[in-house]
Design a protein around this motif. Sequence first.
Motif, PDB file in Angstrom:
ATOM      1  N   VAL A 214       0.832  -1.204   0.000  1.00  0.00           N
ATOM      2  CA  VAL A 214       0.000   0.000   0.000  1.00  0.00           C
ATOM      3  C   VAL A 214       0.866   1.253   0.000  1.00  0.00           C
ATOM      4  O   VAL A 214       0.584   2.231  -0.704  1.00  0.00           O
ATOM      5  CB  VAL A 214      -0.954  -0.012   1.203  1.00  0.00           C
ATOM      6  CG1 VAL A 214      -1.716   1.305   1.296  1.00  0.00           C
ATOM      7  CG2 VAL A 214      -1.932  -1.176   1.104  1.00  0.00           C
TER       8      VAL A 214
ATOM      9  N   VAL B  91      -6.673  -5.887   0.053  1.00  0.00           N
ATOM     10  CA  VAL B  91      -6.050  -4.730  -0.578  1.00  0.00           C
ATOM     11  C   VAL B  91      -6.890  -4.230  -1.756  1.00  0.00           C
ATOM     12  O   VAL B  91      -7.015  -3.012  -1.978  1.00  0.00           O
ATOM     13  CB  VAL B  91      -4.609  -5.052  -1.040  1.00  0.00           C
ATOM     14  CG1 VAL B  91      -4.591  -6.111  -2.130  1.00  0.00           C
ATOM     15  CG2 VAL B  91      -3.894  -3.790  -1.504  1.00  0.00           C
TER      16      VAL B  91
ATOM     17  N   ALA C 291      -4.913  -1.943   6.296  1.00  0.00           N
ATOM     18  CA  ALA C 291      -5.595  -1.079   5.334  1.00  0.00           C
ATOM     19  C   ALA C 291      -6.261   0.100   6.041  1.00  0.00           C
ATOM     20  O   ALA C 291      -6.231   1.240   5.540  1.00  0.00           O
ATOM     21  CB  ALA C 291      -6.637  -1.879   4.550  1.00  0.00           C
TER      22      ALA C 291
END
Length: 439
Positions: A33, A365, A395
């Motif tokens: 990320v 994700v 996340a």
Amino acid sequence: MSDQEALTPSSPIHLDGTTLEGGGQLLRLALSVSSLTHIPIHVTNIRGKRGPKSAPGKGGGLKPAHLAGVQWLAGATQAETQGMEVKSKELVFRPRSTAIRAAREERQGEDPDRRTNNEAFCVWKEIKLHGVLIRREARVSMASPGAITLILQAILPYLLFSSSVSVNDPRTGVPLRVTIEGGTNVSNSPSIEYVDQVLLPLLTSKLGTPPIFMTLHQRGWSTGRIEIGSATFDISPMKPRFTIPAFKFQERGQLVKVHVSIIAPGAVARSSIREQVTVQLLAYDPEIEIVFPLDEESGGDKRMYLLLVAETSNGYRLGRDWSQFSGSTVRAKGEKLVSKVVEDLKRELEKGGCVDEYMQDQLVVFQALAAGVAEVDSGEGSEATLHTQTARWVAEKVLGVKFDGEGRCKGVGFVAGEDFLGRNRTKEDAEKAMAGLQM
């Protein structure tokens, strides 16, 4: 003021590596990320819950297999790092944003055709035909049979979304070929067959990603005689401005086919496994079609693997597998292997979900990146696994999304090739940032 300070948050987001599952997945997802969004992260107590049963928490830190993924993403994003070494229990990872890369190249008057040695592209080898760039190639190497699939898990979102580094970049849309060396069938990790037969088809058919093709060159084992394997993944990056739309995995449909992949020592053992699987599956559902995409010699009595993939009428795939390394005889190991995997698959099917237990966390994700609410039906009474809970926590911490009790999440609507950090930057902020680049 440095380039990094100009266009990224001053303080990295802190992630405690002992949270929930406390293993390598937390680090992999955080890096994935961060590489996409250029949000800096600071992971402490890396793999803080790993270690021998007699001393849990004493075996943490970066292993060579984890470090390989970190190093590749650091090179691809020109990241500034601290703690990027084997056994490190703390890592600071600051990727440079797209805006910084473009500004540096413009400031330095760099010709795009002469960027081969630029650190931004140090992980890529450019393949040209008659002077035209036709493909970029990269290699991620491990000296031990660490799981190839876990490296792929860390870098795949970056490969799909941010290889289009700029909408105006003439290199946009160039196919990517990534070869990863390591283990193909490693305990407690997705096998190369599971990724090829379950994960990759699901991404293409249900999320709209371009097809990803896997080529296995050599199988890598950590049992028996240690061997390093390799596999190549051919990837077409997302087109600029592509976003994953809101999605809802529901209404699985009827079971229509089961794909059976067998790796075992000797033709007799494989034939026995094939017969046992067929009998047990037909006893469960006499109407299903059974196919055998893989029947392969393992090269050693300590290597035995079975994957069953259930395909449904609505295009979902659920997989269960197991590697059996212990047992008094090859026959005994085969019988135990078949019984376990068939029973595991039956339990998955009886829950009625659209994905299996192992797929839950790998979709987190993509839920977080989607443009709208993304929901995955894992089946009646199915709770989020510890790996899934960990992925959701990462996340939420890094992207600010929220998962509800049913696993629904409103994603950030990540756009392929975008400068994510620049979304909320005002014109004045941008001018100040660019002024900082000249200091």
